[in-house]
Design a protein around this motif. Structure first.
Motif, short mmCIF file in Angstrom:
data_model
loop_
_atom_site.label_atom_id
_atom_site.label_comp_id
_atom_site.label_asym_id
_atom_site.label_seq_id
_atom_site.Cartn_x
_atom_site.Cartn_y
_atom_site.Cartn_z
N THR A 198 1.07 -1.12 -0.29
CA THR A 198 0.19 -0.29 0.11
C THR A 198 1.02 1.27 0.35
OG1 THR A 198 -1.98 -1.23 0.80
CG2 THR A 198 -1.74 1.16 0.84
N TYR A 199 0.87 2.12 -1.34
CA TYR A 199 1.37 3.02 -0.73
C TYR A 199 0.34 4.73 -1.08
CZ TYR A 199 4.91 0.92 -2.95
OH TYR A 199 6.30 0.04 -3.68
N THR A 200 0.68 5.23 -0.90
CA THR A 200 0.00 7.14 -0.85
C THR A 200 0.97 7.59 -1.65
OG1 THR A 200 1.07 7.48 0.96
CG2 THR A 200 -1.03 7.12 1.81
N TYR A 252 -4.60 13.32 -1.80
CA TYR A 252 -4.07 12.01 -1.79
C TYR A 252 -4.50 11.42 -2.67
CZ TYR A 252 -0.09 13.82 0.78
OH TYR A 252 1.12 15.41 0.80
N ALA A 303 -4.92 6.46 -2.35
CA ALA A 303 -4.06 5.08 -2.09
C ALA A 303 -3.74 4.36 -2.62
CB ALA A 303 -4.45 4.45 -0.57
N ARG A 332 -1.59 -0.09 5.64
CA ARG A 332 -3.43 -0.05 5.73
C ARG A 332 -3.82 -0.62 7.30
NH1 ARG A 332 -6.10 -3.37 1.30
NH2 ARG A 332 -8.22 -2.19 2.24
N PHE A 376 -3.02 3.49 9.33
CA PHE A 376 -2.85 4.51 8.00
C PHE A 376 -2.72 5.60 8.63
CE2 PHE A 376 -4.88 7.19 4.71
CZ PHE A 376 -3.70 6.84 4.27
N ASP A 414 -4.90 12.50 5.79
CA ASP A 414 -6.19 12.62 4.51
C ASP A 414 -7.74 11.93 5.42
OD1 ASP A 414 -8.63 13.27 3.18
OD2 ASP A 414 -7.09 13.64 1.29
N LEU A 420 -9.38 10.45 3.20
CA LEU A 420 -8.64 8.75 2.58
C LEU A 420 -8.74 7.76 3.32
CD1 LEU A 420 -6.67 7.53 0.01
CD2 LEU A 420 -5.23 9.23 1.07
N VAL A 442 -9.73 4.17 2.75
CA VAL A 442 -9.15 2.30 2.86
C VAL A 442 -9.40 1.75 4.01
CG1 VAL A 442 -7.19 2.31 3.72
CG2 VAL A 442 -7.15 4.13 2.65
N THR A 444 -7.19 1.50 -6.14
CA THR A 444 -6.95 3.14 -5.85
C THR A 444 -8.12 3.33 -5.19
OG1 THR A 444 -5.90 3.12 -8.08
CG2 THR A 444 -6.30 5.55 -7.47
N GLY A 502 -8.78 10.24 -1.69
CA GLY A 502 -9.47 10.79 -1.00
C GLY A 502 -9.83 12.31 -0.92
#
Length: 109
Positions: A6-8, A34, A36, A71, A74, A79, A82, A86, A95, A98
């Motif tokens: 998981t990336y932001t 933003y 995720a 996750r 988080f 945000d 977001l 998530v 995807t 946010g």
């Protein structure tokens, strides 16, 4: 098969033509926010964001602040919307959006 993480990322984007995107008015200079993303690496993150935004009638201008996150823990201070999205995230989505901030301006023409 690569394991997804998981990336932001902070994404700046604009309307791509006269698409029916309601949350970016035609006279806006663009928008940012933003997201995720589930991706194996940053390269796949970029391709995923560009593809998902294109499906929504948006053109990605810049992707920055890419950060791998957990996750389960988080960063809600990034945000709140977001973080809530998530928490409710379910497959097959890769995807999650946010809060979207619209940059107002004069007509681009």
């Amino acid at each position: 098969m690569a394991e997804f993480r998981t990336y932001t990322a902070l994404v700046a984007f604009e309307r791509d033509g006269d698409g029916g995107v309601e949350f970016v008015p035609p006279d806006a200079k663009g928008a940012y926010g933003y997201v995720a993303v589930l991706a194996a690496d940053e390269e796949l993150l970029v391709r995923t964001v560009e593809g998902d935004f294109a499906k929504a009638g948006l053109k990605v201008v810049k992707i920055s602040e890419i950060t791998e996150v957990s996750r389960d823990d988080f960063p809600a201070d990034l945000d709140r919307r977001l973080a809530a999205n998530v928490a409710a995230w379910t497959p097959p989505g890769r995807t999650v959006w946010g809060t979207i901030h619209v940059v107002a301006g004069e007509d681009k023409q």
